[in-house]
Scaffold this motif. Structure first.
Motif, PDB file in Angstrom:
ATOM      1  N   ARG A  41       0.888  -1.167   0.000  1.00  0.00           N
ATOM      2  CA  ARG A  41       0.000   0.000   0.000  1.00  0.00           C
ATOM      3  C   ARG A  41       0.922   1.211   0.000  1.00  0.00           C
ATOM      4  NH1 ARG A  41      -5.024   0.539   3.983  1.00  0.00           N
ATOM      5  NH2 ARG A  41      -5.509  -1.260   2.738  1.00  0.00           N
ATOM      6  N   ARG A  43       1.442   5.595  -0.351  1.00  0.00           N
ATOM      7  CA  ARG A  43       0.875   6.952  -0.304  1.00  0.00           C
ATOM      8  C   ARG A  43       1.092   7.638  -1.649  1.00  0.00           C
ATOM      9  NH1 ARG A  43       2.185   9.739   5.402  1.00  0.00           N
ATOM     10  NH2 ARG A  43       0.889  11.306   4.403  1.00  0.00           N
ATOM     11  N   THR A  45       2.149  10.653  -2.446  1.00  0.00           N
ATOM     12  CA  THR A  45       3.430  11.345  -2.619  1.00  0.00           C
ATOM     13  C   THR A  45       4.580  10.349  -2.824  1.00  0.00           C
ATOM     14  OG1 THR A  45       3.641  11.530  -0.216  1.00  0.00           O
ATOM     15  CG2 THR A  45       2.799  13.452  -1.386  1.00  0.00           C
ATOM     16  N   ASP A  46       4.516   9.213  -2.155  1.00  0.00           N
ATOM     17  CA  ASP A  46       5.551   8.190  -2.352  1.00  0.00           C
ATOM     18  C   ASP A  46       5.481   7.620  -3.765  1.00  0.00           C
ATOM     19  OD1 ASP A  46       6.508   8.532   0.242  1.00  0.00           O
ATOM     20  OD2 ASP A  46       5.180   6.976   1.050  1.00  0.00           O
ATOM     21  N   ARG A  74      -8.495   2.852  -3.001  1.00  0.00           N
ATOM     22  CA  ARG A  74      -8.014   4.111  -2.409  1.00  0.00           C
ATOM     23  C   ARG A  74      -8.576   4.205  -1.009  1.00  0.00           C
ATOM     24  NH1 ARG A  74     -10.519   9.438  -2.499  1.00  0.00           N
ATOM     25  NH2 ARG A  74      -8.917  11.048  -2.546  1.00  0.00           N
ATOM     26  N   HIS A  77      -7.360   8.460   5.046  1.00  0.00           N
ATOM     27  CA  HIS A  77      -7.307   8.451   6.506  1.00  0.00           C
ATOM     28  C   HIS A  77      -7.636   9.843   7.017  1.00  0.00           C
ATOM     29  CE1 HIS A  77      -5.418   4.465   6.593  1.00  0.00           C
ATOM     30  NE2 HIS A  77      -4.824   4.863   5.485  1.00  0.00           N
ATOM     31  N   ARG A  83      -4.190  11.631   4.803  1.00  0.00           N
ATOM     32  CA  ARG A  83      -3.265  10.650   4.238  1.00  0.00           C
ATOM     33  C   ARG A  83      -4.076   9.753   3.308  1.00  0.00           C
ATOM     34  NH1 ARG A  83      -1.574   5.548   6.795  1.00  0.00           N
ATOM     35  NH2 ARG A  83      -2.732   6.325   8.577  1.00  0.00           N
ATOM     36  N   VAL A  84      -3.635   9.657   2.050  1.00  0.00           N
ATOM     37  CA  VAL A  84      -4.329   8.852   1.051  1.00  0.00           C
ATOM     38  C   VAL A  84      -3.380   7.743   0.611  1.00  0.00           C
ATOM     39  CG1 VAL A  84      -5.517   8.836  -1.169  1.00  0.00           C
ATOM     40  CG2 VAL A  84      -5.639  10.857   0.290  1.00  0.00           C
ATOM     41  N   GLU A  85      -3.864   6.503   0.674  1.00  0.00           N
ATOM     42  CA  GLU A  85      -3.051   5.353   0.289  1.00  0.00           C
ATOM     43  C   GLU A  85      -3.759   4.565  -0.803  1.00  0.00           C
ATOM     44  OE1 GLU A  85      -0.695   4.198   4.333  1.00  0.00           O
ATOM     45  OE2 GLU A  85      -2.746   3.448   4.129  1.00  0.00           O
ATOM     46  N   TYR A  86      -2.950   3.968  -1.657  1.00  0.00           N
ATOM     47  CA  TYR A  86      -3.463   3.182  -2.766  1.00  0.00           C
ATOM     48  C   TYR A  86      -2.861   1.790  -2.705  1.00  0.00           C
ATOM     49  CZ  TYR A  86      -4.874   7.690  -4.600  1.00  0.00           C
ATOM     50  OH  TYR A  86      -5.462   8.913  -4.760  1.00  0.00           O
TER      51      TYR A  86
END
Length: 124
Positions: A41, A43, A45-46, A74, A77, A83-86
């Motif tokens: 998973r 983020r 920006t990462d 998606r 948080h 914070r958005v994670e994919y």
């Protein structure tokens, strides 16, 4: 009758749906995003830092399309800043083996393709 011809006959749309799906999946950014998400998973920006040359807008569009098509999930948080994670869905993970096979084929044939391009260029 090929599988492609069979699919086109069943769908009755002359292959438009299949072409649209393949256009999305075979997009260079899509394959890079899928490969980057393989196993973890990540983020937003990462992801952007791990994919050289992708703009914020192109990453956003690519992720939206992948989410729309059911290949990526998606999660937002409730934090400040949010914070958005994919991550890949099971269907998205099923794309990894054919994508790796295609990448392997390309790597195997780079010398032949480059030689063909050079010969073609000399024909002028």
């Amino acid at each position: 009758m090929s599988d492609y011809e069979h699919t086109c006959m069943i769908r009755g749309d002359g292959g438009r749906t299949l072409r649209a799906i393949l256009d999305q999946i075979c997009n260079k950014w899509t394959l890079l995003v899928v490969a980057t998400l393989d196993g973890d998973r990540v983020r937003f920006t990462d992801l952007q830092h791990q994919i050289p040359g992708i703009s914020q807008r192109m990453l956003t569009l690519t992720l939206r399309n992948l989410e729309r098509d059911g290949l990526v999930s998606r999660e937002v948080h409730a934090e400040v800043p949010p914070r958005v994670e994919y991550e890949l869905t099971p269907m998205g993970r099923s794309l990894i083996p054919p994508a790796l096979a295609l990448a392997g084929w390309a790597m195997e044939h780079v010398p032949s393709i480059e030689a063909s391009r050079a010969a073609y260029g000399k024909r002028g």
